[in-house]
Design a protein around this motif. Structure first.
Motif, PDB file in Angstrom:
ATOM      1  N   MET A  30       0.850  -1.181   0.000  1.00 28.24           N
ATOM      2  CA  MET A  30       0.000   0.000   0.000  1.00 28.24           C
ATOM      3  C   MET A  30       0.891   1.239   0.000  1.00 28.24           C
ATOM      4  O   MET A  30       1.815   1.343   0.794  1.00 28.24           O
ATOM      5  CB  MET A  30      -0.901  -0.013   1.232  1.00 28.24           C
ATOM      6  N   ILE A  31       0.595   2.171  -0.877  1.00 29.88           N
ATOM      7  CA  ILE A  31       1.288   3.455  -0.906  1.00 29.88           C
ATOM      8  C   ILE A  31       0.408   4.440  -0.150  1.00 29.88           C
ATOM      9  O   ILE A  31      -0.702   4.755  -0.573  1.00 29.88           O
ATOM     10  CB  ILE A  31       1.531   3.926  -2.355  1.00 29.88           C
ATOM     11  N   GLU A  32       0.903   4.889   0.981  1.00 27.70           N
ATOM     12  CA  GLU A  32       0.127   5.789   1.827  1.00 27.70           C
ATOM     13  C   GLU A  32       0.530   7.231   1.559  1.00 27.70           C
ATOM     14  O   GLU A  32       1.705   7.533   1.345  1.00 27.70           O
ATOM     15  CB  GLU A  32       0.341   5.426   3.291  1.00 27.70           C
ATOM     16  N   MET A  33      -0.474   8.095   1.570  1.00 26.20           N
ATOM     17  CA  MET A  33      -0.253   9.525   1.346  1.00 26.20           C
ATOM     18  C   MET A  33      -1.032  10.307   2.393  1.00 26.20           C
ATOM     19  O   MET A  33      -2.028   9.815   2.915  1.00 26.20           O
ATOM     20  CB  MET A  33      -0.732   9.921  -0.047  1.00 26.20           C
ATOM     21  N   SER A  34      -0.570  11.517   2.665  1.00 26.19           N
ATOM     22  CA  SER A  34      -1.328  12.395   3.555  1.00 26.19           C
ATOM     23  C   SER A  34      -0.918  13.829   3.283  1.00 26.19           C
ATOM     24  O   SER A  34       0.144  14.097   2.708  1.00 26.19           O
ATOM     25  CB  SER A  34      -1.085  12.053   5.026  1.00 26.19           C
ATOM     26  N   CYS A  35      -1.774  14.729   3.720  1.00 29.39           N
ATOM     27  CA  CYS A  35      -1.431  16.144   3.674  1.00 29.39           C
ATOM     28  C   CYS A  35      -0.330  16.397   4.714  1.00 29.39           C
ATOM     29  O   CYS A  35       0.066  15.481   5.447  1.00 29.39           O
ATOM     30  CB  CYS A  35      -2.670  16.985   3.968  1.00 29.39           C
ATOM     31  N   HIS A  36       0.142  17.623   4.810  1.00 29.69           N
ATOM     32  CA  HIS A  36       1.243  17.942   5.714  1.00 29.69           C
ATOM     33  C   HIS A  36       0.901  17.697   7.173  1.00 29.69           C
ATOM     34  O   HIS A  36       1.698  17.145   7.937  1.00 29.69           O
ATOM     35  CB  HIS A  36       1.674  19.402   5.512  1.00 29.69           C
ATOM     36  N   GLU A  44      -2.996   0.891  -3.914  1.00 22.72           N
ATOM     37  CA  GLU A  44      -2.266  -0.378  -3.888  1.00 22.72           C
ATOM     38  C   GLU A  44      -0.968  -0.335  -4.678  1.00 22.72           C
ATOM     39  O   GLU A  44       0.012  -0.959  -4.296  1.00 22.72           O
ATOM     40  CB  GLU A  44      -3.150  -1.508  -4.430  1.00 22.72           C
ATOM     41  N   THR A  45      -0.965   0.364  -5.813  1.00 27.27           N
ATOM     42  CA  THR A  45       0.200   0.338  -6.699  1.00 27.27           C
ATOM     43  C   THR A  45       0.598   1.741  -7.115  1.00 27.27           C
ATOM     44  O   THR A  45      -0.230   2.650  -7.179  1.00 27.27           O
ATOM     45  CB  THR A  45      -0.095  -0.477  -7.979  1.00 27.27           C
ATOM     46  N   ALA A  46       1.867   1.879  -7.444  1.00 24.70           N
ATOM     47  CA  ALA A  46       2.351   3.150  -7.982  1.00 24.70           C
ATOM     48  C   ALA A  46       1.823   3.302  -9.403  1.00 24.70           C
ATOM     49  O   ALA A  46       1.624   2.312 -10.114  1.00 24.70           O
ATOM     50  CB  ALA A  46       3.877   3.168  -7.990  1.00 24.70           C
ATOM     51  N   PRO A  47       1.591   4.530  -9.839  1.00 22.21           N
ATOM     52  CA  PRO A  47       1.136   4.734 -11.210  1.00 22.21           C
ATOM     53  C   PRO A  47       2.277   4.482 -12.198  1.00 22.21           C
ATOM     54  O   PRO A  47       3.454   4.546 -11.829  1.00 22.21           O
ATOM     55  CB  PRO A  47       0.720   6.208 -11.225  1.00 22.21           C
ATOM     56  N   ALA A  48       1.917   4.217 -13.448  1.00 20.45           N
ATOM     57  CA  ALA A  48       2.934   4.024 -14.483  1.00 20.45           C
ATOM     58  C   ALA A  48       3.704   5.316 -14.731  1.00 20.45           C
ATOM     59  O   ALA A  48       4.898   5.295 -15.039  1.00 20.45           O
ATOM     60  CB  ALA A  48       2.282   3.537 -15.777  1.00 20.45           C
ATOM     61  N   ARG A  78     -11.794   5.636  -9.083  1.00 15.88           N
ATOM     62  CA  ARG A  78     -12.287   5.952  -7.741  1.00 15.88           C
ATOM     63  C   ARG A  78     -12.169   4.778  -6.749  1.00 15.88           C
ATOM     64  O   ARG A  78     -11.694   4.973  -5.627  1.00 15.88           O
ATOM     65  CB  ARG A  78     -13.726   6.450  -7.834  1.00 15.88           C
ATOM     66  N   PRO A  79     -12.568   3.535  -7.126  1.00 11.72           N
ATOM     67  CA  PRO A  79     -12.478   2.431  -6.152  1.00 11.72           C
ATOM     68  C   PRO A  79     -11.045   2.047  -5.753  1.00 11.72           C
ATOM     69  O   PRO A  79     -10.846   1.386  -4.742  1.00 11.72           O
ATOM     70  CB  PRO A  79     -13.153   1.260  -6.868  1.00 11.72           C
ATOM     71  N   GLU A  80     -10.058   2.483  -6.522  1.00 11.45           N
ATOM     72  CA  GLU A  80      -8.665   2.140  -6.216  1.00 11.45           C
ATOM     73  C   GLU A  80      -8.064   3.021  -5.120  1.00 11.45           C
ATOM     74  O   GLU A  80      -7.004   2.704  -4.590  1.00 11.45           O
ATOM     75  CB  GLU A  80      -7.804   2.280  -7.476  1.00 11.45           C
TER      76      GLU A  80
END
Length: 113
Positions: free
Chosen positions: A1-7, A16-20, A42-44
């Motif tokens: 899982m690639i997790e992201m968040s604001c500052h 789940e995956t990195a983009p191409a 959207r579901p990804e």
């Protein structure tokens, strides 16, 4: 899982995956936001249930909503006003630098479109 968040961490989401690749668009809004867009269906994209609120900015033809964290102001994603449109863009600059460094950048001339 690639997790992201604001500052500030109030808005968290993951994929789940990195983009191409990621897109660097030079249209009037994207160049000001400084975002690199990664596109997903959207579901990804999995948003945390306890996320803080986002402010929404809609402009021009009023087809996209740009979301930013209400606390720290980081732009997190865009989604279509028409919810039947499944594609969303997430700000790939919120990915860890190690992951983002491995993804090719495509340039889109949105200023001419």
């Amino acid at each position: 899982m690639i997790e992201m968040s604001c500052h500030c961490g109030a808005v968290k989401f993951g994929v789940e995956t990195a983009p191409a690749d990621v897109t660097d668009c030079n249209c009037s809004i994207c160049r000001r936001l400084g975002a690199l867009w990664a596109y997903y269906q959207r579901p990804e994209i999995r948003f945390e249930a306890d996320n803080g609120p986002t402010d929404v900015y809609v402009w021009n033809r009023r087809i996209l909503e740009f979301h930013r964290c209400r606390s720290c102001g980081c732009v997190t994603h865009w989604s279509a006003v028409d919810r039947s449109y499944e594609r969303m863009g997430v700000n790939a600059r919120l990915m860890s630098p190690e992951i983002l460094a491995q993804i090719p950048v495509s340039h889109f001339d949105g200023a001419s479109n």
